[in-house]
Design an enzyme around this catalytic site. Structure first.
Site, PDB file in Angstrom:
ATOM      1  N   LYS A   1       0.824  -1.212   0.000  1.00  0.00           N
ATOM      2  CA  LYS A   1       0.000   0.000   0.000  1.00  0.00           C
ATOM      3  C   LYS A   1       0.862   1.269   0.000  1.00  0.00           C
ATOM      4  O   LYS A   1       0.634   2.187  -0.767  1.00  0.00           O
ATOM      5  CB  LYS A   1      -0.927   0.032   1.244  1.00  0.00           C
ATOM      6  CG  LYS A   1      -1.883  -1.144   1.350  1.00  0.00           C
ATOM      7  CD  LYS A   1      -2.856  -0.981   2.520  1.00  0.00           C
ATOM      8  CE  LYS A   1      -2.197  -0.964   3.882  1.00  0.00           C
ATOM      9  NZ  LYS A   1      -1.519  -2.240   4.265  1.00  0.00           N
TER      10      LYS A   1
ATOM     11  N   ARG B   1      -9.595   1.142   8.770  1.00  0.00           N
ATOM     12  CA  ARG B   1      -9.230  -0.234   9.153  1.00  0.00           C
ATOM     13  C   ARG B   1     -10.351  -0.907   9.923  1.00  0.00           C
ATOM     14  O   ARG B   1     -10.225  -2.089  10.258  1.00  0.00           O
ATOM     15  CB  ARG B   1      -7.981  -0.210  10.012  1.00  0.00           C
ATOM     16  CG  ARG B   1      -6.665  -0.520   9.250  1.00  0.00           C
ATOM     17  CD  ARG B   1      -5.564  -0.355  10.232  1.00  0.00           C
ATOM     18  NE  ARG B   1      -4.333  -1.023   9.974  1.00  0.00           N
ATOM     19  CZ  ARG B   1      -3.251  -0.439   9.446  1.00  0.00           C
ATOM     20  NH1 ARG B   1      -3.315   0.791   9.021  1.00  0.00           N
ATOM     21  NH2 ARG B   1      -2.124  -1.099   9.354  1.00  0.00           N
TER      22      ARG B   1
HETATM   23  P1  AMP Z   1       0.811   0.875   9.097  1.00  0.00           P
HETATM   24  O1  AMP Z   1       1.932   1.849   8.950  1.00  0.00           O
HETATM   25  O2  AMP Z   1      -0.373   1.226   8.253  1.00  0.00           O
HETATM   26  O3  AMP Z   1       1.252  -0.555   8.927  1.00  0.00           O
HETATM   27  O4  AMP Z   1       0.311   1.009  10.622  1.00  0.00           O
HETATM   28  C1  AMP Z   1       1.165   0.705  11.711  1.00  0.00           C
HETATM   29  C2  AMP Z   1       0.331   0.529  12.962  1.00  0.00           C
HETATM   30  O5  AMP Z   1      -0.341   1.758  13.263  1.00  0.00           O
HETATM   31  C3  AMP Z   1      -0.767  -0.508  12.881  1.00  0.00           C
HETATM   32  O6  AMP Z   1      -0.294  -1.824  13.149  1.00  0.00           O
HETATM   33  C4  AMP Z   1      -1.740  -0.004  13.943  1.00  0.00           C
HETATM   34  O7  AMP Z   1      -1.286  -0.307  15.236  1.00  0.00           O
HETATM   35  C5  AMP Z   1      -1.656   1.502  13.763  1.00  0.00           C
HETATM   36  N1  AMP Z   1      -2.640   2.032  12.776  1.00  0.00           N
HETATM   37  C6  AMP Z   1      -2.366   2.605  11.578  1.00  0.00           C
HETATM   38  N2  AMP Z   1      -3.492   2.989  10.962  1.00  0.00           N
HETATM   39  C7  AMP Z   1      -4.517   2.630  11.780  1.00  0.00           C
HETATM   40  C8  AMP Z   1      -5.926   2.720  11.695  1.00  0.00           C
HETATM   41  N3  AMP Z   1      -6.535   3.255  10.623  1.00  0.00           N
HETATM   42  N4  AMP Z   1      -6.660   2.243  12.730  1.00  0.00           N
HETATM   43  C9  AMP Z   1      -6.078   1.694  13.813  1.00  0.00           C
HETATM   44  N5  AMP Z   1      -4.743   1.559  13.969  1.00  0.00           N
HETATM   45  C10 AMP Z   1      -3.966   2.017  12.954  1.00  0.00           C
END
Ligand code: AMP
Length: 227
Positions: free
Chosen positions: A22, A97
């Site tokens: 992504k 999410r």
């Molecule tokens: P990512 O960089 O998108 O992989 O996000 C890293 C971490 O941030 C995830 O594992 C969640 O703990 C938190 N996170 C990111 N976006 C969200 C979201 N929309 N809702 C809840 N937690 C989020």
């Protein structure tokens, strides 16, 4: 940008488990179409680094691979959507999410007469995701992404894009946490595929293909909604 800049407001969601690509694809769409990549993961990491109240509350949850509360994520997102640079549209990467986040996003966009133009699901095999994530790192200066096996730097430790040497690895990119993040994806985020299918905005892309092939599919989809 390469001249494909769009003039109308366009909002695109990239859905998919951690490791699906992504972030990589959102950055390329940003460059090509002049849309702004908006990653709630990046916003949360910035909040953690700044030591804000939201960051303090999010830190442990992120380290465990779980989802940060809708309340915190929505507050951070709302704040960012108020900035001028996102007025002509965004590529949402890692948001929504949960169904509650998707519903809140619909409401937020409605306030300014906007909608989600496309929700694109990057379809991958879970098993491959642990390997994809475990080896990844980014340039701390420009954010370019690399991978120990799939996309190493030509000169060890030197960014090919900007020459930076401060390479970063995310604390939550270890095999154990990745498995928790995959579980959270299937339990809480995967139902959004049906949510957007019912809204008529869902497209699916085979994201086990090469980065360039996935890019070509996404470029075609986004060009279709901007044209
Ligand atoms: P990512 O960089 O998108 O992989 O996000 C890293 C971490 O941030 C995830 O594992 C969640 O703990 C938190 N996170 C990111 N976006 C969200 C979201 N929309 N809702 C809840 N937690 C989020």
């Amino acid at each position: 940008m390469d001249g494909s800049t769009i003039t109308k407001t366009v909002n695109v969601i990239l859905l998919g488990p951690p490791g699906a690509g992504k972030g990589t694809q959102a950055r390329m769409l940003e460059e090509k179409f002049g849309l702004v990549q908006l990653s709630t993961g990046d916003l949360l990491r910035a909040a953690v680094a700044s030591g804000s109240e939201a960051g303090k509350a999010a830190k442990a949850v992120m380290e465990s691979g779980g989802l940060v509360s809708d309340e915190i994520v929505l507050a951070i997102l709302k704040d960012r959507l108020g900035d001028d640079d996102v007025k002509s549209g965004v590529i949402l990467d890692g948001f929504p999410r949960t169904t509650a986040q998707a519903e809140a996003l619909d409401e937020l966009l409605k306030e300014t007469g906007q909608t989600i133009d496309a929700a694109i699901s990057l379809e991958v095999d879970d098993e491959a995701m642990v390997g994809r994530i475990s080896g990844r790192f980014t340039c701390g200066a420009c954010g370019e992404g690399y991978h120990d096996d799939f996309k190493p730097t030509a000169v060890a430790g030197v960014c090919e894009k900007c020459g930076g040497t401060d390479m970063k690895r995310r604390a939550d990119d270890n095999a154990e946490t990745v498995r928790e993040r995959l579980k959270a994806y299937h339990a809480q985020t995967a139902p959004l595929i049906t949510y957007y299918e019912q809204q008529g905005s869902l497209s699916k892309v085979d994201a086990m293909a090469s980065i360039d092939d996935v890019k070509a599919s996404l470029d075609g989809l986004v060009a279709g909604i901007t044209g």
